[in-house]
Design a protein around this motif. Structure first.
Motif, PDB file in Angstrom:
ATOM      1  N   ALA A   1       0.829  -1.208   0.000  1.00  0.00           N
ATOM      2  CA  ALA A   1       0.000   0.000   0.000  1.00  0.00           C
ATOM      3  C   ALA A   1       0.862   1.256   0.000  1.00  0.00           C
ATOM      4  O   ALA A   1       0.547   2.244  -0.689  1.00  0.00           O
ATOM      5  N   GLN A   2       1.967   1.233   0.745  1.00  0.00           N
ATOM      6  CA  GLN A   2       2.875   2.385   0.762  1.00  0.00           C
ATOM      7  C   GLN A   2       3.507   2.607  -0.610  1.00  0.00           C
ATOM      8  O   GLN A   2       3.708   3.742  -1.042  1.00  0.00           O
ATOM      9  N   ARG A   3       3.788   1.525  -1.294  1.00  0.00           N
ATOM     10  CA  ARG A   3       4.500   1.595  -2.570  1.00  0.00           C
ATOM     11  C   ARG A   3       3.570   1.966  -3.736  1.00  0.00           C
ATOM     12  O   ARG A   3       3.987   2.594  -4.701  1.00  0.00           O
ATOM     13  N   ALA A   4       2.294   1.573  -3.640  1.00  0.00           N
ATOM     14  CA  ALA A   4       1.421   1.634  -4.818  1.00  0.00           C
ATOM     15  C   ALA A   4       0.111   2.386  -4.569  1.00  0.00           C
ATOM     16  O   ALA A   4      -0.898   2.083  -5.186  1.00  0.00           O
ATOM     17  N   ARG A   5       0.119   3.363  -3.672  1.00  0.00           N
ATOM     18  CA  ARG A   5      -1.092   4.147  -3.375  1.00  0.00           C
ATOM     19  C   ARG A   5      -2.276   3.223  -3.071  1.00  0.00           C
ATOM     20  O   ARG A   5      -3.373   3.387  -3.575  1.00  0.00           O
ATOM     21  N   GLY A   6      -2.001   2.249  -2.232  1.00  0.00           N
ATOM     22  CA  GLY A   6      -3.014   1.249  -1.958  1.00  0.00           C
ATOM     23  C   GLY A   6      -3.846   1.542  -0.729  1.00  0.00           C
ATOM     24  O   GLY A   6      -3.487   2.362   0.119  1.00  0.00           O
ATOM     25  N   VAL A   7      -4.972   0.858  -0.653  1.00  0.00           N
ATOM     26  CA  VAL A   7      -5.837   0.876   0.523  1.00  0.00           C
ATOM     27  C   VAL A   7      -5.959  -0.564   0.999  1.00  0.00           C
ATOM     28  O   VAL A   7      -6.338  -1.449   0.235  1.00  0.00           O
ATOM     29  N   VAL A   8      -5.611  -0.797   2.272  1.00  0.00           N
ATOM     30  CA  VAL A   8      -5.670  -2.146   2.832  1.00  0.00           C
ATOM     31  C   VAL A   8      -7.094  -2.402   3.332  1.00  0.00           C
ATOM     32  O   VAL A   8      -7.617  -1.653   4.162  1.00  0.00           O
ATOM     33  N   ILE A   9      -7.703  -3.467   2.809  1.00  0.00           N
ATOM     34  CA  ILE A   9      -9.090  -3.793   3.147  1.00  0.00           C
ATOM     35  C   ILE A   9      -9.101  -5.126   3.896  1.00  0.00           C
ATOM     36  O   ILE A   9      -8.589  -6.135   3.400  1.00  0.00           O
ATOM     37  N   ASN A  10      -9.700  -5.134   5.066  1.00  0.00           N
ATOM     38  CA  ASN A  10      -9.683  -6.327   5.910  1.00  0.00           C
ATOM     39  C   ASN A  10     -10.531  -7.453   5.329  1.00  0.00           C
ATOM     40  O   ASN A  10     -11.703  -7.268   5.000  1.00  0.00           O
ATOM     41  N   ALA A  11      -9.914  -8.648   5.233  1.00  0.00           N
ATOM     42  CA  ALA A  11     -10.635  -9.855   4.828  1.00  0.00           C
ATOM     43  C   ALA A  11     -10.439 -10.941   5.889  1.00  0.00           C
ATOM     44  O   ALA A  11     -10.206 -12.105   5.575  1.00  0.00           O
ATOM     45  N   ASP A  12     -10.513 -10.528   7.147  1.00  0.00           N
ATOM     46  CA  ASP A  12     -10.394 -11.459   8.272  1.00  0.00           C
ATOM     47  C   ASP A  12     -11.646 -11.339   9.134  1.00  0.00           C
ATOM     48  O   ASP A  12     -11.980 -10.240   9.594  1.00  0.00           O
ATOM     49  N   SER A  13     -12.312 -12.452   9.353  1.00  0.00           N
ATOM     50  CA  SER A  13     -13.631 -12.403   9.996  1.00  0.00           C
ATOM     51  C   SER A  13     -13.575 -12.002  11.456  1.00  0.00           C
ATOM     52  O   SER A  13     -14.597 -11.609  12.023  1.00  0.00           O
ATOM     53  N   MET A  14     -12.424 -12.070  12.099  1.00  0.00           N
ATOM     54  CA  MET A  14     -12.320 -11.654  13.498  1.00  0.00           C
ATOM     55  C   MET A  14     -11.770 -10.236  13.648  1.00  0.00           C
ATOM     56  O   MET A  14     -12.070  -9.547  14.622  1.00  0.00           O
ATOM     57  N   GLN A  15     -10.968  -9.788  12.688  1.00  0.00           N
ATOM     58  CA  GLN A  15     -10.420  -8.432  12.773  1.00  0.00           C
ATOM     59  C   GLN A  15     -11.468  -7.367  12.458  1.00  0.00           C
ATOM     60  O   GLN A  15     -11.195  -6.177  12.600  1.00  0.00           O
ATOM     61  N   VAL A  16     -12.667  -7.786  12.072  1.00  0.00           N
ATOM     62  CA  VAL A  16     -13.745  -6.807  11.877  1.00  0.00           C
ATOM     63  C   VAL A  16     -14.246  -6.265  13.218  1.00  0.00           C
ATOM     64  O   VAL A  16     -14.834  -5.182  13.269  1.00  0.00           O
ATOM     65  N   TYR A  17     -14.005  -7.003  14.313  1.00  0.00           N
ATOM     66  CA  TYR A  17     -14.614  -6.622  15.598  1.00  0.00           C
ATOM     67  C   TYR A  17     -13.760  -5.603  16.347  1.00  0.00           C
ATOM     68  O   TYR A  17     -12.588  -5.843  16.617  1.00  0.00           O
ATOM     69  N   ARG A  18     -14.388  -4.492  16.723  1.00  0.00           N
ATOM     70  CA  ARG A  18     -13.632  -3.413  17.362  1.00  0.00           C
ATOM     71  C   ARG A  18     -13.173  -3.798  18.768  1.00  0.00           C
ATOM     72  O   ARG A  18     -12.204  -3.255  19.273  1.00  0.00           O
ATOM     73  N   ASP A  19     -13.857  -4.740  19.398  1.00  0.00           N
ATOM     74  CA  ASP A  19     -13.505  -5.139  20.770  1.00  0.00           C
ATOM     75  C   ASP A  19     -12.208  -5.952  20.828  1.00  0.00           C
ATOM     76  O   ASP A  19     -11.690  -6.192  21.908  1.00  0.00           O
ATOM     77  N   LEU A  20     -11.710  -6.415  19.685  1.00  0.00           N
ATOM     78  CA  LEU A  20     -10.652  -7.428  19.687  1.00  0.00           C
ATOM     79  C   LEU A  20      -9.432  -7.003  18.873  1.00  0.00           C
ATOM     80  O   LEU A  20      -9.049  -7.676  17.925  1.00  0.00           O
ATOM     81  N   ARG A  21      -8.792  -5.915  19.242  1.00  0.00           N
ATOM     82  CA  ARG A  21      -7.601  -5.514  18.484  1.00  0.00           C
ATOM     83  C   ARG A  21      -6.404  -6.426  18.781  1.00  0.00           C
ATOM     84  O   ARG A  21      -5.735  -6.904  17.874  1.00  0.00           O
ATOM     85  N   ILE A  22      -6.132  -6.662  20.065  1.00  0.00           N
ATOM     86  CA  ILE A  22      -4.894  -7.356  20.439  1.00  0.00           C
ATOM     87  C   ILE A  22      -4.982  -8.844  20.141  1.00  0.00           C
ATOM     88  O   ILE A  22      -4.102  -9.414  19.487  1.00  0.00           O
ATOM     89  N   ILE A  23      -6.047  -9.498  20.600  1.00  0.00           N
ATOM     90  CA  ILE A  23      -6.137 -10.958  20.504  1.00  0.00           C
ATOM     91  C   ILE A  23      -6.288 -11.426  19.060  1.00  0.00           C
ATOM     92  O   ILE A  23      -6.014 -12.581  18.736  1.00  0.00           O
ATOM     93  N   THR A  24      -6.716 -10.550  18.149  1.00  0.00           N
ATOM     94  CA  THR A  24      -6.819 -10.936  16.734  1.00  0.00           C
ATOM     95  C   THR A  24      -5.640 -10.431  15.904  1.00  0.00           C
ATOM     96  O   THR A  24      -5.630 -10.605  14.686  1.00  0.00           O
ATOM     97  N   ALA A  25      -4.656  -9.798  16.561  1.00  0.00           N
ATOM     98  CA  ALA A  25      -3.461  -9.275  15.860  1.00  0.00           C
ATOM     99  C   ALA A  25      -3.833  -8.303  14.745  1.00  0.00           C
ATOM    100  O   ALA A  25      -3.257  -8.323  13.662  1.00  0.00           O
ATOM    101  N   ARG A  26      -4.821  -7.462  15.035  1.00  0.00           N
ATOM    102  CA  ARG A  26      -5.189  -6.419  14.079  1.00  0.00           C
ATOM    103  C   ARG A  26      -4.007  -5.466  13.886  1.00  0.00           C
ATOM    104  O   ARG A  26      -3.192  -5.304  14.794  1.00  0.00           O
ATOM    105  N   PRO A  27      -3.915  -4.811  12.720  1.00  0.00           N
ATOM    106  CA  PRO A  27      -2.868  -3.790  12.567  1.00  0.00           C
ATOM    107  C   PRO A  27      -2.931  -2.775  13.712  1.00  0.00           C
ATOM    108  O   PRO A  27      -4.010  -2.449  14.207  1.00  0.00           O
ATOM    109  N   THR A  28      -1.771  -2.294  14.111  1.00  0.00           N
ATOM    110  CA  THR A  28      -1.709  -1.339  15.221  1.00  0.00           C
ATOM    111  C   THR A  28      -2.221   0.034  14.778  1.00  0.00           C
ATOM    112  O   THR A  28      -2.349   0.306  13.579  1.00  0.00           O
TER     113      THR A  28
END
Length: 313
Positions: free
Chosen positions: A30-57
């Motif tokens: 994304a940094q190299r190619a003007r990209g937008v990172v879109i989540n395709a992980d069914s657990m990283q969608v949940y706002r309550d679970l940043r740490i335990i799902t290893a969501r981006p910081t």
């Protein structure tokens, strides 16, 4: 799969087992190619679970646009169909702004919905789901399988008589809609990304190295506050059958918080569950999505450069 003139008029799909380095690769691209990172992980969608799902910081999310991360409350039973609806909206936004859509995650069903389409089954009302679940608890799975055989013999014949989840799902659909699952599957939704509209890579690390990373990462999550995160989630008193309540590490840490097992035991169970999940991810993608190119993580940057015709990172 051949890239177009510059390779950047297609979406990029980065999949792989948990802890294989997908997020870092998506961020670098994304940094190299003007990209937008879109989540395709069914657990990283949940706002309550940043740490335990290893969501981006928060720091990583600030470096390039990230979409659909932490966008859903844990009380929501978020489905692949709901995700596809959101992904379609985000995809339109990214393309309208001339960005490169980069889907990153490990949820095979999300990628399958994206590239193969999805059945058109409407949402099942909560009261129907509760009714079927109640019968399941009262009468047992064999009785429900027998009932399904009378109402949807095709599904009943396909399912193992003790497959509680799928038998209940098939009955819910008949009860809520008056139509069987096979009927609905014939009227599916088309893929958001048809063949030729994407480049897809599956990061395939050495198994032993991956399992070592999974084990180390679980310890790092605990050090970063995963137990407190799970404690706050548990305090909400949500239905334990909700997807967010079944995220890897959540049920076992809740058992620890209840005093049933030690933290060390909870961590070991969490590590083992995650290793088993990674193994299933390898198998699922190999059989279900053969269009993904399997690449060692250390060779993935070079593969993307070739595929998208980029100058070296």
């Amino acid at each position: 799969m051949q890239a177009h003139s510059n390779g950047l008029d297609k979406a990029v799909l980065i999949a792989g087992p948990t802890a294989s380095g997908k997020s870092a690769l998506g961020l670098a691209l994304a940094q190299r190619a003007r990209g937008v990172v879109i989540n395709a992980d069914s657990m990283q969608v949940y706002r309550d679970l940043r740490i335990i799902t290893a969501r981006p910081t928060i720091d990583e999310e600030a470096q390039v646009p990230h979409r659909l991360y932490g966008a859903v409350d844990a009380s929501v039973n978020f489905s692949a169909g709901a995700w596809v609806n959101e992904a379609a909206r985000v995809l339109d936004d990214v393309r309208a702004q001339g960005g490169l859509p980069i889907f990153v995650g490990g949820s095979g069903l999300y990628f399958k919905a994206l590239t193969r389409g999805l059945s058109a089954v409407p949402p099942i009302p909560a009261e129907v789901r509760e009714r079927v679940r109640s019968r399941l608890e009262q009468h047992g799975v064999e009785a429900l399988h027998a009932e399904l055989a009378g109402r949807d013999p095709v599904s009943a014949a396909r399912l193992k008589p003790r497959d509680r989840t799928r038998i209940a799902r098939a009955l819910e659909v008949v009860e809520a809609t008056g139509r069987t699952l096979p009927d609905w599957h014939r009227d599916g939704l088309p893929p958001l990304l048809p063949p030729g509209a994407f480049s897809a890579v599956f990061l395939a690390p050495d198994r032993d190295q991956l399992y070592a990373r999974i084990d180390a990462r679980f310890g790092a999550m605990l050090a970063a506050g995963a137990l407190g995160e799970v404690e706050r989630l548990a305090a909400r008193g949500l239905d334990p059958l909700l997807p967010a309540m079944k995220a890897h590490g959540v049920p076992t840490l809740i058992r620890h918080l209840k005093g049933e097992i030690t933290l060390e035991e909870a961590a070991e169970i969490g590590r083992a569950d995650t290793r088993h999940y990674a193994k299933r991810q390898f198998t699922w993608f190999r059989h279900q999505l053969p269009e993904f190119e399997w690449v060692r993580p250390e060779a993935a940057v070079e593969w993307l450069e070739d595929e998208l015709r980029l100058s070296p990172f």
